[in-house]
Design a protein around this motif. Sequence first.
Motif, PDB file in Angstrom:
ATOM      1  N   LEU A   1      36.943  45.806  20.039  1.00  0.00           N
ATOM      2  CA  LEU A   1      37.727  46.885  20.629  1.00  0.00           C
ATOM      3  C   LEU A   1      38.489  47.662  19.560  1.00  0.00           C
ATOM      4  O   LEU A   1      38.491  48.897  19.544  1.00  0.00           O
ATOM      5  CB  LEU A   1      38.722  46.332  21.640  1.00  0.00           C
ATOM      6  CG  LEU A   1      38.115  45.824  22.935  1.00  0.00           C
ATOM      7  CD1 LEU A   1      39.209  45.404  23.888  1.00  0.00           C
ATOM      8  CD2 LEU A   1      37.243  46.888  23.560  1.00  0.00           C
TER       9      LEU A   1
ATOM     10  N   SER B   1      45.122  41.573  24.466  1.00  0.00           N
ATOM     11  CA  SER B   1      45.280  41.247  25.880  1.00  0.00           C
ATOM     12  C   SER B   1      44.126  41.808  26.697  1.00  0.00           C
ATOM     13  O   SER B   1      43.661  41.180  27.645  1.00  0.00           O
ATOM     14  CB  SER B   1      46.621  41.764  26.394  1.00  0.00           C
ATOM     15  OG  SER B   1      46.659  43.158  26.312  1.00  0.00           O
ATOM     16  N   LEU B   2      43.656  42.996  26.321  1.00  0.00           N
ATOM     17  CA  LEU B   2      42.498  43.528  27.033  1.00  0.00           C
ATOM     18  C   LEU B   2      41.285  42.638  26.810  1.00  0.00           C
ATOM     19  O   LEU B   2      40.509  42.373  27.738  1.00  0.00           O
ATOM     20  CB  LEU B   2      42.195  44.948  26.553  1.00  0.00           C
ATOM     21  CG  LEU B   2      43.031  46.030  27.234  1.00  0.00           C
ATOM     22  CD1 LEU B   2      42.756  47.382  26.609  1.00  0.00           C
ATOM     23  CD2 LEU B   2      42.736  46.064  28.723  1.00  0.00           C
ATOM     24  N   ALA B   3      41.148  42.177  25.588  1.00  0.00           N
ATOM     25  CA  ALA B   3      40.038  41.270  25.296  1.00  0.00           C
ATOM     26  C   ALA B   3      40.144  40.014  26.146  1.00  0.00           C
ATOM     27  O   ALA B   3      39.156  39.535  26.704  1.00  0.00           O
ATOM     28  CB  ALA B   3      40.031  40.905  23.818  1.00  0.00           C
ATOM     29  N   ALA B   4      41.379  39.512  26.259  1.00  0.00           N
ATOM     30  CA  ALA B   4      41.581  38.318  27.088  1.00  0.00           C
ATOM     31  C   ALA B   4      41.165  38.585  28.527  1.00  0.00           C
ATOM     32  O   ALA B   4      40.511  37.756  29.165  1.00  0.00           O
ATOM     33  CB  ALA B   4      43.032  37.877  27.030  1.00  0.00           C
ATOM     34  N   ALA B   5      41.534  39.766  29.015  1.00  0.00           N
ATOM     35  CA  ALA B   5      41.169  40.110  30.391  1.00  0.00           C
ATOM     36  C   ALA B   5      39.659  40.151  30.543  1.00  0.00           C
ATOM     37  O   ALA B   5      39.097  39.636  31.516  1.00  0.00           O
ATOM     38  CB  ALA B   5      41.786  41.443  30.778  1.00  0.00           C
ATOM     39  N   LEU B   6      39.000  40.744  29.562  1.00  0.00           N
ATOM     40  CA  LEU B   6      37.544  40.839  29.645  1.00  0.00           C
ATOM     41  C   LEU B   6      36.899  39.462  29.592  1.00  0.00           C
ATOM     42  O   LEU B   6      36.023  39.133  30.395  1.00  0.00           O
ATOM     43  CB  LEU B   6      37.014  41.715  28.512  1.00  0.00           C
ATOM     44  CG  LEU B   6      35.497  41.701  28.344  1.00  0.00           C
ATOM     45  CD1 LEU B   6      34.809  42.017  29.656  1.00  0.00           C
ATOM     46  CD2 LEU B   6      35.065  42.691  27.281  1.00  0.00           C
TER      47      LEU B   6
ATOM     48  N   GLY C   1      38.242  36.739  30.398  1.00  0.00           N
ATOM     49  CA  GLY C   1      38.557  36.114  31.672  1.00  0.00           C
ATOM     50  C   GLY C   1      37.629  36.584  32.770  1.00  0.00           C
ATOM     51  O   GLY C   1      37.127  35.794  33.555  1.00  0.00           O
ATOM     52  N   ALA C   2      37.382  37.887  32.802  1.00  0.00           N
ATOM     53  CA  ALA C   2      36.486  38.420  33.815  1.00  0.00           C
ATOM     54  C   ALA C   2      35.099  37.811  33.663  1.00  0.00           C
ATOM     55  O   ALA C   2      34.446  37.454  34.649  1.00  0.00           O
ATOM     56  CB  ALA C   2      36.417  39.934  33.713  1.00  0.00           C
TER      57      ALA C   2
ATOM     58  N   VAL D   1      33.688  46.956  33.432  1.00  0.00           N
ATOM     59  CA  VAL D   1      34.691  47.013  32.374  1.00  0.00           C
ATOM     60  C   VAL D   1      34.542  48.250  31.497  1.00  0.00           C
ATOM     61  O   VAL D   1      35.499  48.672  30.866  1.00  0.00           O
ATOM     62  CB  VAL D   1      34.681  45.754  31.490  1.00  0.00           C
ATOM     63  CG1 VAL D   1      34.940  44.524  32.325  1.00  0.00           C
ATOM     64  CG2 VAL D   1      33.395  45.633  30.720  1.00  0.00           C
TER      65      VAL D   1
END
Lengths: 211, 211
Positions: B142, B157-162, B164-165, B192
């Motif tokens: 990213l 954090s966005l990476a974590a969300a991804l 996680g998804a 995403v």
Amino acid sequence: MRTEGRAKRLPRAVRERQIMDAAVDVFSRLGFHAASMDEISEVAGISKPMLYAYLGSKEELFATCIRREATRMMEAIATGVEPEQEPDVQLWSGLRAFFGFVGENRASWQVLHRQASTQGGPFAAELADMRGRAVSLVAALLTQSTKAPATKLEAESLAAALVGAGESLAEWWLDHPEEPAGVVAARLMNLVWMGFGDLVEGNVWHPPSRR
Amino acid sequence: MRTEGRAKRLPRAVRERQIMDAAVDVFSRLGFHAASMDEISEVAGISKPMLYAYLGSKEELFATCIRREATRMMEAIATGVEPEQEPDVQLWSGLRAFFGFVGENRASWQVLHRQASTQGGPFAAELADMRGRAVSLVAALLTQSTKAPATKLEAESLAAALVGAGESLAEWWLDHPEEPAGVVAARLMNLVWMGFGDLVEGNVWHPPSRR
DNA sequence: CCTGGTACCTACTCGCGAGTAAGACTACTG
DNA sequence: CAGTAGTCTTACTCGCGAGTAGGTACCAGG
């Protein structure tokens, strides 16, 4: 801190709620298998035979916990979202309600999601049922907002992905409790509404005005 | 189908691999607590004392399983993505590799994610470590692709969300095995990268040309 | 053919936890 | 102050599973 002696005499309904609370607590901390009926009864402040007399076997007790917490959560979400608003606002409200509930009821979420999904049999079914209701909710929201000719099936699967993302992010959140609920909710909102493609360009989503 | 008698004499390294395979199988089907060393030894085709002689206690065995499967998976992903490509293509390759691995190694994924995350202690730590590596990978992707002035923390954090998804969708996929891996991967990619905001307008992402 | 070492086994011990039997305490009802 | 219905307890049984003691079969090298 009682350690000995007889418990105060209480009406059945009250005791049952105490026991359920204790059970959710213990199941969430230890998991279904590692949790013992002895410990649950101790936390509840009563003796084991009471447990069996009121709530039945360990499996029945666990299933009852799942049902109760699932209902609590779906109600929290339902009261948080108003159906006449714009789709993105509805989604935003729903996400906030969801993460709000999880944040204030970590134990409930643990027992609901983490525990129920790992034990097979009727427990997973109970959970799947709740997830199904959530997916339908989101799918309806999407269908209502779609201008393109999307099939019902496509909406369903996208809804499933979103619900999955929410579950997952909540799961992740359990291990990162320092973040506030609003931030986590906003993150997911941006991710699923804007997408990385927009986000890396600097385009973000924000709620319309305040409140 | 052996039920009685002595097992063939085999060198230790071979036996150990057999035992590990059996352990992953049993742990994935029953979960850590419900799995018994007796059953693992039976599936492996040997007797219990061998298990203890070679792999140590139940907990040691489980931890070893997690480490082995985590390594296998990260390698599968790493070999699937080429660092000189465009960010969205890299993400796409990564997702396909990930879902490909999960699809062909359901048992590995079960023991890795579902089981490891519900047992506390060192197991969850092992898993968190792997997740950390995955998140760093995506975060780097990213940061490299962002034109806007995003902070490192935001990318993380966005990476974590991804991630996680992805975990979540894989989890969901376990309960819906009829879908092919490519479809599930594409769904997450669209979600995403484009976001619902685009998707409801009919704008979708597709890979550049064929292969 | 003996001698050791390594793979492999049967047959236990032992604690823990689910579930129960049998009775004791309390409180309301007449 | 009985009687009875509902609350609550101590003190068990019993099976299951982790971990072990004490061997037996098999393959080297001498």
